[in-house]
Design an enzyme around this catalytic site. Structure first.
Site, short mmCIF file in Angstrom:
data_model
loop_
_atom_site.label_atom_id
_atom_site.label_comp_id
_atom_site.label_asym_id
_atom_site.label_seq_id
_atom_site.Cartn_x
_atom_site.Cartn_y
_atom_site.Cartn_z
N HIS A 1 24.65 -133.10 83.38
CA HIS A 1 24.04 -133.72 82.21
C HIS A 1 23.35 -135.04 82.59
O HIS A 1 22.70 -135.67 81.75
CB HIS A 1 25.13 -133.97 81.15
CG HIS A 1 24.61 -134.32 79.80
ND1 HIS A 1 24.79 -135.57 79.24
CD2 HIS A 1 23.92 -133.60 78.88
CE1 HIS A 1 24.25 -135.60 78.04
NE2 HIS A 1 23.70 -134.42 77.79
N ARG B 1 26.70 -142.83 66.44
CA ARG B 1 25.84 -142.08 65.52
C ARG B 1 26.57 -140.95 64.81
O ARG B 1 26.48 -140.79 63.60
CB ARG B 1 24.66 -141.47 66.29
CG ARG B 1 23.67 -140.73 65.40
CD ARG B 1 22.78 -139.81 66.22
NE ARG B 1 23.46 -138.61 66.65
CZ ARG B 1 23.15 -137.90 67.74
NH1 ARG B 1 22.18 -138.32 68.52
NH2 ARG B 1 23.80 -136.82 68.05
#
Length: 693
Positions: free
Chosen positions: A443, A572
């Protein structure tokens, strides 16, 4: 016990942790709130509504499916201690409230407002004679030739229903041409046709009149069953588990194994059934039995079951700029595209997307691809998008005789098929492609350029918090760093050696890396802030990320809070830490910012008793990122750039009182509003004003 020491607390107590899935659903309520905000332009509100629907689809495909799998086959107990059966009950209960809110807003507010603005999504009962004739002809000319109704009888058992496909279940009366008695039939909407039909102005009387394909299909479905009577037709959609499972240690070719797994993804176990709210009980029972679902997995829909498809209207309405966010021209970083390496030798370059253009990254790679002094390029690719310039430049570099190595992550969720095609294309062009490490998704976002300068080799690196994807770089907030720093570039080189070869764990100079050093380093830095607080040196942590669920990190934050450290988190999405618990997390605040752009950057700041450190990373503080993925975390060493990152990504967001939400101890969120003489402040609007035109 000394009065200076806090009372002992079991920091592993389930009461101190919020459920990950329920917290993720809370995020979708915040997205829906954007759709409900009258200050947001009308078509943007439509887009937010559709995003909340798409997010919910993915939530069921992945998160709810994971809980259902744990219910069936067992699994580790989550930190919150909620058993899978109870978790599924709570998920369906909260998701049901979200779906009700979505359709209530669509039916009662948004659709009428669109109508008043001259953008009409016409329901069947509102079609006039002319519109009905045109739509009937459309059905006969476009739909009928590609439809294949499936009657259900002993010879034709219940068909396999593709994940998220639009279907209509039809109840028939009478006999067909072969004398078979009517019963039930399934009609699947053609995947090759648009889900939104744009009526010609000469037919509708207006430039923006639309009809959903599902409405046309149900209105004229009796044309498929001539000689029989259609007693009823109801649209439905099933959502299935979309997690791919490949035992990497048991396969010789990961790409081939993934191709096989992708072929069956659309027919994996069901997790949710959406169906028209007026569908008879016995039809619902039949569907539930065939999908192996319980009653609480049924979502009765007052409207189109594929509401997310209405997002197509956003692009089809082309000349109403007042109904969309104002366009902006991205700022440009101080990288000379004609001499990027000279620029980087003078100092690091920081990119803040989407406020600054991704073009600088493309310019650097293009220059490297065509520079005769560049010997090698190494790149990680997780998601790239269609027609990517990144891919074109890598292919050009390979054709120009450079050694190009690309680590393609085949298991990037929902991009697996695209990445397999991408890997094949790169290999055909002479690029050396590797798929990373068994058991660990790659990632990390990094690029390395090796260049011969003055008789020696010099490395240049780009590291980022987001993907090498020009499209999302206009919609997601991310930080990128371009540097010629020898230590950082050497670390990037060593990580690429790990990924493409079989080298042992390497002691890095500047970077932190999952799964080796990042987790341990975070725990150590949090503990250091706790010690500073105990010693009266004012421990302080500010961190911004997409999600937080790793239990040992949460416990470390609780310990630091109990020691007196001040902890400000900007998360978030899902957050499993419970703030504001007396004696545990009194000193921790958590806020979430949801605005025009998707908050995607990860930034960690540690006060360190007046010698602050600031890092940017590809990793959230999640178990998967810290323990089961290859991630990078890089320091911002230039003091001016470090101050920029702190100001733009942390202080700026902590001051937001227009698009921020505060996490409460019970797991709910409340909107942050200006108080007293406080001036209204939107973090994203401030950055747009600073960088863009």
């Amino acid at each position: 016990m000394s009065p200076d020491l806090p009372e002992p607390v079991d920091l592993q107590s389930p009461e101190l942790y919020l459920n990950r899935e329920l917290s993720q659903l809370e995020f979708n309520f915040r997205v829906l709130a954007q759709a409900q905000d009258p200050s947001v332009p009308l078509l943007e509100r439509l887009r937010y509504l559709c995003i909340s629907c798409t997010n919910l689809d993915e939530f069921f495909e992945i998160r709810a499916a994971t809980v259902r799998t744990a219910l069936q086959f067992g699994g580790p107990t989550p930190p919150d201690g909620i058993a899978p059966a109870r978790a599924l009950e709570l998920i369906h209960e909260k998701a049901g409230r979200l779906v009700d809110a979505q359709y209530r807003y669509w039916n009662e507010t948004l659709r009428p407002e669109l109508n008043r603005a001259g953008i009409r999504i016409l329901a069947r009962d509102s079609w006039n004679a002319r519109q009905k004739r045109w739509l009937h002809k459309y059905f006969r000319d476009e739909l009928l030739p590609v439809l294949s109704p499936l009657g259900l009888d002993p010879v034709h058992p219940f068909p396999r229903i593709l994940n998220k496909s639009l279907n209509v279940v039809v109840v028939l009366e009478g006999k067909d041409a072969f004398g078979r008695e009517g019963g039930m039939a399934i009609v699947r909407a053609p995947r090759s046709l648009p889900r939104i039909i744009h009526l010609p102005p000469e037919v509708s009387g207006g430039p923006y009149d639309f009809v959903l394909l599902s409405a046309v299909l149900t209105a004229f479905v009796d044309d498929l069953f001539r000689g029989m009577k259609v007693k009823g037709a109801w649209q439905f959609r099933v959502t299935r588990n979309s997690e791919l499972f490949v035992d990497e240690e048991e396969v010789e070719n990961l790409a081939s194994a993934l191709k096989d797994e992708l072929a069956s993804r659309g027919f994996r176990p069901a997790v949710r059934l959406e169906i028209a709210d007026n569908c008879p009980r016995h039809i619902v029972d039949t569907l539930l039995e065939n999908f192996g679902l319980s009653e609480n997995a049924v979502y009765r829909i007052n409207g189109p079951v594929n509401l997310n498809r209405v997002i197509q209207v956003y692009d089809l309405v082309t000349d109403r700029p007042e109904l969309k966010f104002p366009p902006f021209t991205q700022g440009v970083a101080r990288l000379d595209p004609e001499a990027p390496f000279e620029t980087l030798r003078k100092g690091d370059v920081l990119l803040h997307h989407p406020y600054q253009s991704f073009q600088s990254v493309l310019d650097l790679l293009q220059a490297a691809a065509n520079d005769p002094d560049v010997l090698a390029i190494k790149q990680t690719l997780y998601r790239t998008g269609k027609d990517s310039k990144i891919i074109e430049h890598l292919i050009t570099a390979a054709r120009n005789g450079k050694d190009v190595t690309v680590v393609v992550e085949l298991r990037a969720r929902f991009d697996e098929e695209a990445n397999i095609r991408l890997a094949d294309r790169l290999q055909e062009a002479g690029v050396q492609v590797t798929y990373g490490v068994v058991g660990h998704k790659t990632h990390a976002k990094m690029m390395l350029i090796v260049r011969r300068e003055g008789g020696r080799l010099r490395r240049y690196a780009h590291l980022g918090t987001g993907n090498y994807h020009a499209g999302t770089a206009r919609m997601y907030t991310d930080i990128g760093l371009m540097t010629a720093n020898a230590d950082i570039a050497a670390d990037v080189h060593d990580i690429f050696q790990q990924l493409s070869g079989l080298s042992p764990a390497i002691k890095l100079r500047r970077l932190l890396q999952s799964p080796f050093t990042l987790h341990k380093s975070l725990l150590a830095k949090i503990a250091r802030e706790a010690e500073h607080a105990r010693a009266g040196r004012g421990g302080h942590i500010i961190a911004k990320m997409n999600a937080l669920n790793e239990a040992s990190v949460i416990r470390a934050l609780y310990e630091a809070s109990r020691a007196g450290a001040r902890i400000e988190l900007i998360v978030r999405g899902a957050c499993c830490l419970r703030p504001g618990v007396p004696g545990v997390s009194d000193n921790i605040t958590v806020r979430s910012v949801v605005g025009r752009f998707l908050e995607h950057s990860r930034v960690y700041w540690f006060g360190n008793a007046g010698k602050p450190e600031i890092f940017c990373s590809s990793a959230d503080w999640m178990e998967r990122n810290l323990l089961r993925r290859v991630e990078t975390c890089f320091p911002i060493l230039d003091p001016k750039l470090a101050a920029r990152v702190f100001d733009e990504e942390l202080a700026n967001y902590l001051a937001d009182n227009l698009q921020a939400w505060r996490l409460l101890p019970d797991g709910s969120y409340e909107r942050v509003r200006p108080e007293g003489d406080e001036m209204p402040h939107s973090a994203q609007a401030a950055l747009l004003a600073r960088f863009c035109r």
